[in-house]
Design a protein around this motif. Structure first.
Motif, PDB file in Angstrom:
ATOM      1  N   THR A 202       0.851  -1.197   0.000  1.00  0.00           N
ATOM      2  CA  THR A 202       0.000   0.000   0.000  1.00  0.00           C
ATOM      3  C   THR A 202       0.881   1.241   0.000  1.00  0.00           C
ATOM      4  OG1 THR A 202      -1.796  -1.100   1.190  1.00  0.00           O
ATOM      5  CG2 THR A 202      -1.751   1.303   1.267  1.00  0.00           C
ATOM      6  N   VAL A 203       0.591   2.169  -0.921  1.00  0.00           N
ATOM      7  CA  VAL A 203       1.308   3.440  -0.994  1.00  0.00           C
ATOM      8  C   VAL A 203       0.342   4.549  -0.583  1.00  0.00           C
ATOM      9  CG1 VAL A 203       2.558   5.066  -2.451  1.00  0.00           C
ATOM     10  CG2 VAL A 203       2.792   2.602  -2.843  1.00  0.00           C
ATOM     11  N   ASP A 228      -8.973   8.876  -5.070  1.00  0.00           N
ATOM     12  CA  ASP A 228      -8.576   8.790  -3.660  1.00  0.00           C
ATOM     13  C   ASP A 228      -8.014   7.413  -3.324  1.00  0.00           C
ATOM     14  OD1 ASP A 228      -9.333  11.386  -3.222  1.00  0.00           O
ATOM     15  OD2 ASP A 228     -11.320  10.873  -2.463  1.00  0.00           O
ATOM     16  N   ARG A 229      -8.571   6.378  -3.924  1.00  0.00           N
ATOM     17  CA  ARG A 229      -8.088   5.003  -3.706  1.00  0.00           C
ATOM     18  C   ARG A 229      -8.178   4.245  -5.025  1.00  0.00           C
ATOM     19  NH1 ARG A 229      -8.239   2.985   1.656  1.00  0.00           N
ATOM     20  NH2 ARG A 229      -8.797   0.920   0.885  1.00  0.00           N
ATOM     21  N   GLY A 235      -2.093  -4.513  -4.902  1.00  0.00           N
ATOM     22  CA  GLY A 235      -1.772  -3.414  -4.007  1.00  0.00           C
ATOM     23  C   GLY A 235      -2.782  -2.285  -4.075  1.00  0.00           C
ATOM     24  N   LEU A 236      -2.476  -1.213  -3.346  1.00  0.00           N
ATOM     25  CA  LEU A 236      -3.399  -0.091  -3.215  1.00  0.00           C
ATOM     26  C   LEU A 236      -2.607   1.205  -3.177  1.00  0.00           C
ATOM     27  CD1 LEU A 236      -6.350   0.943  -2.570  1.00  0.00           C
ATOM     28  CD2 LEU A 236      -5.697   0.775  -0.152  1.00  0.00           C
ATOM     29  N   VAL A 237      -3.120   2.225  -3.890  1.00  0.00           N
ATOM     30  CA  VAL A 237      -2.576   3.582  -3.810  1.00  0.00           C
ATOM     31  C   VAL A 237      -3.685   4.484  -3.290  1.00  0.00           C
ATOM     32  CG1 VAL A 237      -1.566   5.515  -5.069  1.00  0.00           C
ATOM     33  CG2 VAL A 237      -0.976   3.170  -5.718  1.00  0.00           C
TER      34      VAL A 237
END
Length: 593
Positions: A202-203, A228-229, A235-237
């Protein structure tokens, strides 16, 4: 890829011919500057490859040339193989940041030594002992800062961006990175960051005081998405405001994890792999020969001496008996039933960006001819270890990026190997056709193979969400729950598969019965050990209590036969068998929860 092999060929020549490296002038002095740092937060992860960052300083008017090595220590004795960083040149009063990747069975002391490399060995000028670090009981979050910069987050450890590693195998416990600027990275660091992100990291991007977010180059274009997401692979930014401050991290108390420390992947896996090729000696014949040998020496030679009275004859018979039976024991004992040099491997490959897999591989090499063996895998940036934490292994491993392992293996014996790196191969990608999770259970799941691919014939699949497991099989080209049309009708608790018998039985003698434990069965026994290692299961109360399971992802594991993408050099042996488990993490669609 070929540039990587060309570089490795150079280091192979270094080991094979024992070329002497120019010695450092005696008045050049290398020192350790500051305190070496483990990982990104000063901690290590047992049973995994770990990063050690060391800054060295040449405190002299002359350039320093030589090599630096890192070796784990058990008590006062070195164990495993030293990890060597060769061919260093440091200008007068210059500094270098060295990053070693070493496998640690547990948190322990390690020893640095440095000096000229002569005939493949360091002639140590000095040594430095790195004290035993703390281990990391939970996920790690860090803030990446500019070199010599200052942290803006109060409760998160900071790590300098220029020291970000180039091998994602050391980022297994890193869960989140906070970033408020554009890092100035080299290409290998960008690749490692993307491998980690796509594999489930996750970033968290933090805005500046004007509410602006950093702009990233094309190689990190996923971070420029204005949402926003957004999911990136597994993964997730996410984007956070400039005033954001994370809550203090509550690390689990170490005492909570001392009741059931049952998972020991190395011993468990290697005991089974060694049992596949353990020589089966003809013990009845050996015992019979030993009895005859002893009887010939006494009372046979004693009677001969008394009857003939000639000591020369007696001594001659003794020497002939010793020579004859030495040859006999050697001939009978060296082979069992026609063993051949062979390699057995089990591989865990985590999905990264398309065409890239973060690989951790356990290998057992059995040889019939004693020699120095060069172990090289086709993966990128490979780190090596013997996985032996209780004895010194003859040989050396080269530190990535030109990683290889040179080790001496006696005839008719085994050598265990662990390696970690990145495989550039198509692998076994998947496409999610349908995924629905309700009330903590997988209700529907339908998976397709990657574009232009077909499912392999010998595929075994599992979907795991929290503590529930669903078996998967192929039906009409779609991977669905076994015995269903896509709707999950039968689930099993995970502890039905990951239990004491499947992940902790490391007494190899129980596997010696070949009728009960054929090679294929011994290989398959490692399936759940690899899955438990990937899930981060260290003990069984974690499993029962569900304290380690993500609530927003479904783990999918696909097992198939070992391919040449993971062979340890066919010149050692064309007989390489095993399996690969491809690991995918599927984000749960918001509407399905």
């Amino acid at each position: 890829m070929w540039k990587q092999f060309a570089a490795r060929a150079f280091w192979t020549l270094l080991f094979a011919t024992f070329v002497q490296v120019t010695a450092t002038p005696l008045h050049a002095e290398l020192q350790i500057e500051g305190k070496p740092k483990w990982g990104l937060d000063g901690r290590v992860t047992p049973h995994h490859f770990n990063l050690l960052t060391v800054r060295v300083f040449n405190n002299s008017d002359d350039p320093w040339q030589g090599a630096v090595s890192l070796t784990p220590i058990l008590g006062f004795q070195p164990v495993d193989v030293p990890v060597l960083q060769p061919d260093l040149y440091i200008e007068p009063y210059g500094t270098r940041d060295l990053q070693f990747i070493t496998y640690l069975e547990s948190a322990s002391d390690t020893r640095l030594e440095w000096g000229p490399l002569i005939r493949g060995r360091i002639r140590a000028e000095d040594t430095y002992t790195v004290d035993e670090p703390d281990d990391s009981p939970g996920p790690v979050a860090v803030e990446l800062i500019r070199p010599e910069g200052r942290s803006t987050l109060q409760s998160v450890p900071a790590f300098s961006e220029d020291l970000f590693p180039t091998n994602p195998i050391v980022l297994n416990k890193l869960s989140r990175v906070y970033l408020d600027h554009t890092p100035r990275w080299q290409e290998p660091q960008i690749q490692a960051f993307r491998d980690w992100l796509f594999a489930g990291g996750t970033v968290s991007l933090i805005a500046d005081n004007l509410g602006e977010y950093p702009e990233f180059p094309a190689s990190l274009s996923e971070l420029n998405e204005p949402s926003d997401r957004i999911s990136v692979g597994a993964g997730l930014v996410e984007r956070l405001s400039s005033t954001f401050q994370p809550s203090p991290v509550k690390r689990p108390a170490k005492e909570q994890f001392q009741n059931y420390l049952n998972l020991d992947p190395n011993r468990t896996i290697f005991s089974r792999l060694r049992a596949i090729t353990t020589p089966e000696h003809n013990w009845p014949l050996i015992y019979t020969m030993a009895t005859i040998y002893l009887l010939l020496l006494f009372p046979g030679c004693w009677f001969l001496g008394r009857k003939q009275g000639d000591y020369r004859l007696t001594y001659g018979v003794i020497l002939a008996t010793v020579a004859l039976f030495s040859f006999g024991f050697h001939s009978v004992g060296k082979r069992g039933y026609g063993e051949e040099t062979s390699i057995h491997s089990v591989v865990l490959a985590k999905a990264g960006p398309p065409g890239r897999w973060v690989v951790k591989q356990w290998t057992n090499l059995f040889v019939t001819t004693g020699s120095q063996y060069l172990i090289v895998h086709p993966q990128l940036n490979v780190a090596y270890s013997s996985g032996q934490s209780n004895e010194r292994i003859p040989g050396q491993a080269l530190n990535p990026p030109n990683g290889l392992l040179m080790t001496e293996v006696p005839a008719f014996s085994n050598r265990t190997i662990i390696d970690g790196g990145v495989a550039q191969t198509v692998g076994l990608p998947i496409q999610v056709e349908q995924l629905r999770v309700e009330n903590g259970e997988v209700k529907e799941i339908r998976l397709l193979p990657g574009s232009g691919q077909a499912w392999p014939e010998n595929l075994t699949g599992y979907a795991i969400f929290q503590n529930n497991l669903v078996q998967l099989s192929v039906s009409d080209g779609v991977l669905v729950p076994t015995g269903s049309d896509g709707n999950v009708a039968r689930r099993s608790p995970l502890q039905s598969y990951i239990n004491d018998a499947s992940v902790s039985a490391y007494n190899a003698y129980q596997y010696r019965n070949r009728d009960e434990n054929p090679p294929s069965k011994l290989l398959d026994m490692n399936e759940w050990t690899l899955i438990a290692d990937d899930l981060g299961i260290e003990n069984f109360d974690q499993l029962v209590n569900g304290t380690i399971f993500a609530e927003d992802k479904v783990h999918v594991y696909l097992k198939t036969s070992l391919s040449t993408d993971f062979f340890a050099g066919e010149e050692i042996s064309p007989q390489q068998n095993g399996f690969v488990i491809y690991s995918h993490q599927l984000p749960i669609p918001p509407r399905s929860q």
